[in-house]
Design a protein around this motif. Structure first.
Motif, PDB file in Angstrom:
ATOM      1  N   ILE A  18       0.860  -1.180   0.000  1.00 30.20           N
ATOM      2  CA  ILE A  18       0.000   0.000   0.000  1.00 30.20           C
ATOM      3  C   ILE A  18       0.896   1.229   0.000  1.00 30.20           C
ATOM      4  N   SER A  19       0.378   2.322  -0.458  1.00 29.31           N
ATOM      5  CA  SER A  19       1.118   3.588  -0.460  1.00 29.31           C
ATOM      6  C   SER A  19       0.908   4.294   0.882  1.00 29.31           C
ATOM      7  N   PRO A  20       1.888   5.061   1.345  1.00 27.56           N
ATOM      8  CA  PRO A  20       1.702   5.780   2.606  1.00 27.56           C
ATOM      9  C   PRO A  20       0.607   6.839   2.530  1.00 27.56           C
ATOM     10  N   ASP A  21       0.249   7.242   1.318  1.00 25.03           N
ATOM     11  CA  ASP A  21      -0.794   8.249   1.159  1.00 25.03           C
ATOM     12  C   ASP A  21      -2.179   7.658   0.941  1.00 25.03           C
ATOM     13  N   ASP A  22      -2.291   6.318   0.909  1.00 25.70           N
ATOM     14  CA  ASP A  22      -3.597   5.663   0.857  1.00 25.70           C
ATOM     15  C   ASP A  22      -4.331   5.892   2.169  1.00 25.70           C
ATOM     16  N   SER A  23      -5.636   5.727   2.133  1.00 26.92           N
ATOM     17  CA  SER A  23      -6.426   5.895   3.357  1.00 26.92           C
ATOM     18  C   SER A  23      -6.320   4.653   4.239  1.00 26.92           C
ATOM     19  N   VAL A  24      -6.498   4.852   5.516  1.00 25.66           N
ATOM     20  CA  VAL A  24      -6.529   3.743   6.457  1.00 25.66           C
ATOM     21  C   VAL A  24      -7.686   2.818   6.096  1.00 25.66           C
ATOM     22  N   GLU A  25      -8.786   3.407   5.640  1.00 30.16           N
ATOM     23  CA  GLU A  25      -9.944   2.613   5.232  1.00 30.16           C
ATOM     24  C   GLU A  25      -9.559   1.630   4.122  1.00 30.16           C
ATOM     25  N   ASN A  26      -8.797   2.089   3.138  1.00 34.74           N
ATOM     26  CA  ASN A  26      -8.338   1.231   2.053  1.00 34.74           C
ATOM     27  C   ASN A  26      -7.408   0.135   2.586  1.00 34.74           C
ATOM     28  N   ALA A  27      -6.545   0.476   3.516  1.00 31.52           N
ATOM     29  CA  ALA A  27      -5.633  -0.506   4.112  1.00 31.52           C
ATOM     30  C   ALA A  27      -6.418  -1.587   4.846  1.00 31.52           C
ATOM     31  N   ILE A  28      -7.412  -1.178   5.609  1.00 29.25           N
ATOM     32  CA  ILE A  28      -8.247  -2.136   6.351  1.00 29.25           C
ATOM     33  C   ILE A  28      -8.977  -3.051   5.382  1.00 29.25           C
ATOM     34  N   LYS A  29      -9.494  -2.476   4.303  1.00 33.24           N
ATOM     35  CA  LYS A  29     -10.207  -3.261   3.286  1.00 33.24           C
ATOM     36  C   LYS A  29      -9.269  -4.300   2.662  1.00 33.24           C
ATOM     37  N   VAL A  40       2.626  -4.046   3.611  1.00 26.84           N
ATOM     38  CA  VAL A  40       3.899  -3.366   3.471  1.00 26.84           C
ATOM     39  C   VAL A  40       3.629  -2.015   2.839  1.00 26.84           C
ATOM     40  N   VAL A  41       4.213  -0.973   3.405  1.00 28.32           N
ATOM     41  CA  VAL A  41       4.035   0.370   2.866  1.00 28.32           C
ATOM     42  C   VAL A  41       5.235   0.667   1.967  1.00 28.32           C
ATOM     43  N   ILE A  42       4.942   0.894   0.679  1.00 26.91           N
ATOM     44  CA  ILE A  42       5.980   1.118  -0.329  1.00 26.91           C
ATOM     45  C   ILE A  42       5.853   2.537  -0.866  1.00 26.91           C
ATOM     46  N   GLU A  43       7.007   3.208  -0.936  1.00 29.09           N
ATOM     47  CA  GLU A  43       7.043   4.550  -1.517  1.00 29.09           C
ATOM     48  C   GLU A  43       8.265   4.637  -2.421  1.00 29.09           C
ATOM     49  N   HIS A  44       8.070   5.054  -3.646  1.00 23.15           N
ATOM     50  CA  HIS A  44       9.140   5.150  -4.641  1.00 23.15           C
ATOM     51  C   HIS A  44       9.870   3.814  -4.799  1.00 23.15           C
ATOM     52  N   GLY A  45       9.110   2.710  -4.748  1.00 22.99           N
ATOM     53  CA  GLY A  45       9.670   1.390  -4.961  1.00 22.99           C
ATOM     54  C   GLY A  45      10.442   0.798  -3.798  1.00 22.99           C
ATOM     55  N   GLU A  46      10.452   1.478  -2.663  1.00 21.97           N
ATOM     56  CA  GLU A  46      11.196   0.978  -1.507  1.00 21.97           C
ATOM     57  C   GLU A  46      10.311   0.913  -0.270  1.00 21.97           C
ATOM     58  N   LEU A  47      10.743   0.098   0.680  1.00 22.62           N
ATOM     59  CA  LEU A  47      10.031  -0.040   1.942  1.00 22.62           C
ATOM     60  C   LEU A  47       9.998   1.303   2.665  1.00 22.62           C
ATOM     61  N   ALA A  48       8.778   1.765   2.966  1.00 25.89           N
ATOM     62  CA  ALA A  48       8.617   3.008   3.713  1.00 25.89           C
ATOM     63  C   ALA A  48       8.133   2.723   5.127  1.00 25.89           C
ATOM     64  N   GLY A  49       7.558   1.537   5.342  1.00 29.87           N
ATOM     65  CA  GLY A  49       7.066   1.187   6.666  1.00 29.87           C
ATOM     66  C   GLY A  49       6.183  -0.044   6.617  1.00 29.87           C
ATOM     67  N   HIS A  69     -10.457   7.948   7.449  1.00 32.32           N
ATOM     68  CA  HIS A  69     -10.057   8.939   6.455  1.00 32.32           C
ATOM     69  C   HIS A  69      -8.621   9.411   6.661  1.00 32.32           C
ATOM     70  N   SER A  70      -7.959   8.906   7.695  1.00 28.55           N
ATOM     71  CA  SER A  70      -6.551   9.226   7.919  1.00 28.55           C
ATOM     72  C   SER A  70      -5.714   8.505   6.877  1.00 28.55           C
ATOM     73  N   THR A  71      -4.484   8.960   6.693  1.00 31.02           N
ATOM     74  CA  THR A  71      -3.596   8.281   5.751  1.00 31.02           C
ATOM     75  C   THR A  71      -2.791   7.205   6.471  1.00 31.02           C
ATOM     76  N   VAL A  72      -2.347   6.255   5.701  1.00 28.93           N
ATOM     77  CA  VAL A  72      -1.501   5.189   6.225  1.00 28.93           C
ATOM     78  C   VAL A  72      -0.235   5.803   6.826  1.00 28.93           C
ATOM     79  N   ARG A  73       0.333   6.810   6.154  1.00 32.20           N
ATOM     80  CA  ARG A  73       1.550   7.462   6.621  1.00 32.20           C
ATOM     81  C   ARG A  73       1.424   7.960   8.058  1.00 32.20           C
TER      82      ARG A  73
END
Length: 150
Positions: A18-29, A40-49, A69-73
Protein backbone atom coordinates in the motif's frame (compact mmCIF):
# COMPACT_ATOMS: atom_id res chain seq x y z
CA UNK A 1 20.73 -23.57 10.91
CA UNK A 2 17.55 -22.52 9.11
CA UNK A 3 17.69 -19.13 7.39
CA UNK A 4 15.07 -16.59 6.36
CA UNK A 5 15.62 -17.34 2.65
CA UNK A 6 14.43 -20.92 3.23
CA UNK A 7 11.25 -19.73 4.96
CA UNK A 8 10.51 -17.33 2.08
CA UNK A 9 11.05 -20.12 -0.46
CA UNK A 10 8.41 -22.28 1.26
CA UNK A 11 6.05 -19.39 1.98
CA UNK A 12 5.95 -18.01 -1.53
CA UNK A 13 6.32 -14.49 -2.86
CA UNK A 14 2.87 -12.92 -2.57
CA UNK A 15 3.10 -9.44 -1.03
CA UNK A 16 0.32 -7.00 -0.30
CA UNK A 17 1.48 -3.42 -0.46
CA UNK A 18 0.00 0.00 0.00
CA UNK A 19 1.12 3.59 -0.46
CA UNK A 20 1.70 5.78 2.61
CA UNK A 21 -0.79 8.25 1.16
CA UNK A 22 -3.60 5.66 0.86
CA UNK A 23 -6.43 5.89 3.36
CA UNK A 24 -6.53 3.74 6.46
CA UNK A 25 -9.94 2.61 5.23
CA UNK A 26 -8.34 1.23 2.05
CA UNK A 27 -5.63 -0.51 4.11
CA UNK A 28 -8.25 -2.14 6.35
CA UNK A 29 -10.21 -3.26 3.29
CA UNK A 30 -7.07 -4.82 1.74
CA UNK A 31 -6.14 -6.59 4.96
CA UNK A 32 -9.67 -7.87 5.43
CA UNK A 33 -10.12 -9.08 1.84
CA UNK A 34 -6.88 -11.05 1.92
CA UNK A 35 -7.14 -12.17 5.58
CA UNK A 36 -3.73 -10.74 6.44
CA UNK A 37 -2.50 -8.97 9.54
CA UNK A 38 -0.21 -6.48 7.86
CA UNK A 39 0.54 -4.61 4.66
CA UNK A 40 3.90 -3.37 3.47
CA UNK A 41 4.03 0.37 2.87
CA UNK A 42 5.98 1.12 -0.33
CA UNK A 43 7.04 4.55 -1.52
CA UNK A 44 9.14 5.15 -4.64
CA UNK A 45 9.67 1.39 -4.96
CA UNK A 46 11.20 0.98 -1.51
CA UNK A 47 10.03 -0.04 1.94
CA UNK A 48 8.62 3.01 3.71
CA UNK A 49 7.07 1.19 6.67
CA UNK A 50 4.68 -1.48 7.91
CA UNK A 51 1.05 -1.21 8.84
CA UNK A 52 -0.37 -3.89 11.10
CA UNK A 53 -3.61 -4.28 12.96
CA UNK A 54 -1.72 -3.08 16.05
CA UNK A 55 -1.23 0.41 14.56
CA UNK A 56 -4.81 0.47 13.30
CA UNK A 57 -6.25 -0.45 16.72
CA UNK A 58 -4.09 2.18 18.43
CA UNK A 59 -5.24 4.77 15.92
CA UNK A 60 -8.91 3.86 16.33
CA UNK A 61 -8.54 4.11 20.10
CA UNK A 62 -6.91 7.55 19.95
CA UNK A 63 -9.03 9.05 17.14
CA UNK A 64 -12.41 7.47 17.42
CA UNK A 65 -13.94 9.84 14.91
CA UNK A 66 -12.90 9.84 11.25
CA UNK A 67 -10.10 7.28 11.68
CA UNK A 68 -10.79 5.69 8.29
CA UNK A 69 -10.06 8.94 6.46
CA UNK A 70 -6.55 9.23 7.92
CA UNK A 71 -3.60 8.28 5.75
CA UNK A 72 -1.50 5.19 6.23
CA UNK A 73 1.55 7.46 6.62
CA UNK A 74 0.06 8.99 9.76
CA UNK A 75 -0.13 5.66 11.60
CA UNK A 76 2.38 3.26 10.00
CA UNK A 77 5.59 2.07 11.64
CA UNK A 78 8.17 4.03 9.65
CA UNK A 79 11.13 2.05 10.98
CA UNK A 80 10.11 -1.60 11.22
CA UNK A 81 12.73 -4.10 12.31
CA UNK A 82 13.91 -5.98 9.20
CA UNK A 83 16.11 -8.95 8.33
CA UNK A 84 18.08 -10.22 5.34
CA UNK A 85 17.67 -13.56 3.56
CA UNK A 86 20.79 -14.82 5.37
CA UNK A 87 19.53 -14.03 8.85
CA UNK A 88 19.32 -17.17 10.95
CA UNK A 89 16.03 -18.27 12.45
CA UNK A 90 17.27 -17.82 16.02
CA UNK A 91 18.10 -14.16 15.32
CA UNK A 92 14.67 -13.54 13.77
CA UNK A 93 13.05 -15.09 16.86
CA UNK A 94 15.12 -12.86 19.14
CA UNK A 95 14.26 -9.72 17.16
CA UNK A 96 10.54 -10.53 17.01
CA UNK A 97 10.35 -11.16 20.74
CA UNK A 98 12.54 -8.21 21.70
CA UNK A 99 10.73 -5.74 19.43
CA UNK A 100 7.23 -7.26 19.88
CA UNK A 101 7.10 -7.58 16.09
CA UNK A 102 4.62 -9.99 14.55
CA UNK A 103 5.71 -9.18 10.99
CA UNK A 104 9.27 -8.58 9.78
CA UNK A 105 10.21 -7.37 6.28
CA UNK A 106 12.98 -9.29 4.51
CA UNK A 107 15.26 -6.92 2.58
CA UNK A 108 18.15 -7.51 0.24
CA UNK A 109 19.61 -4.02 0.32
CA UNK A 110 16.68 -1.77 -0.58
CA UNK A 111 14.79 -4.61 -2.32
CA UNK A 112 11.85 -6.07 -0.44
CA UNK A 113 11.83 -9.86 -0.80
CA UNK A 114 8.96 -10.71 1.49
CA UNK A 115 7.51 -10.66 4.99
CA UNK A 116 8.12 -13.19 7.74
CA UNK A 117 5.27 -13.47 10.23
CA UNK A 118 5.20 -14.98 13.68
CA UNK A 119 3.06 -17.74 12.13
CA UNK A 120 5.72 -18.39 9.45
CA UNK A 121 8.33 -18.74 12.19
CA UNK A 122 6.23 -21.22 14.15
CA UNK A 123 5.49 -23.23 11.00
CA UNK A 124 9.19 -23.35 10.05
CA UNK A 125 10.19 -24.53 13.53
CA UNK A 126 7.55 -27.27 13.52
CA UNK A 127 8.59 -28.40 10.02
CA UNK A 128 12.26 -28.44 11.03
CA UNK A 129 11.47 -30.42 14.17
CA UNK A 130 9.42 -32.92 12.14
CA UNK A 131 12.22 -33.30 9.59
CA UNK A 132 14.80 -33.93 12.33
CA UNK A 133 12.44 -36.40 14.02
CA UNK A 134 11.96 -38.31 10.74
CA UNK A 135 15.72 -38.38 10.13
CA UNK A 136 16.38 -39.76 13.62
CA UNK A 137 13.70 -42.42 13.19
CA UNK A 138 15.18 -43.47 9.85
CA UNK A 139 18.65 -43.64 11.39
CA UNK A 140 17.46 -45.77 14.29
CA UNK A 141 15.59 -48.14 11.93
CA UNK A 142 18.79 -48.70 9.98
CA UNK A 143 21.05 -49.01 13.01
CA UNK A 144 23.94 -51.37 12.23
CA UNK A 145 23.48 -54.75 13.86
CA UNK A 146 26.54 -56.02 15.77
CA UNK A 147 25.72 -59.61 14.70
CA UNK A 148 26.35 -58.76 11.05
CA UNK A 149 29.95 -57.79 11.84
CA UNK A 150 30.84 -61.23 13.22
Amino acid sequence: MLKVSEILRVKGDVLYTISPDDSVENAIKTMSEHDIGSVVVIEHGELAGMLTFREIIRHIDSKKEQFAHSTVRSIMDSFPVSVTPNTELAEVQRLMLEQHARYVPVLDGPTLLGIISFYDMARALIDLEQFENNMLKAYIRHWPDDKEDT
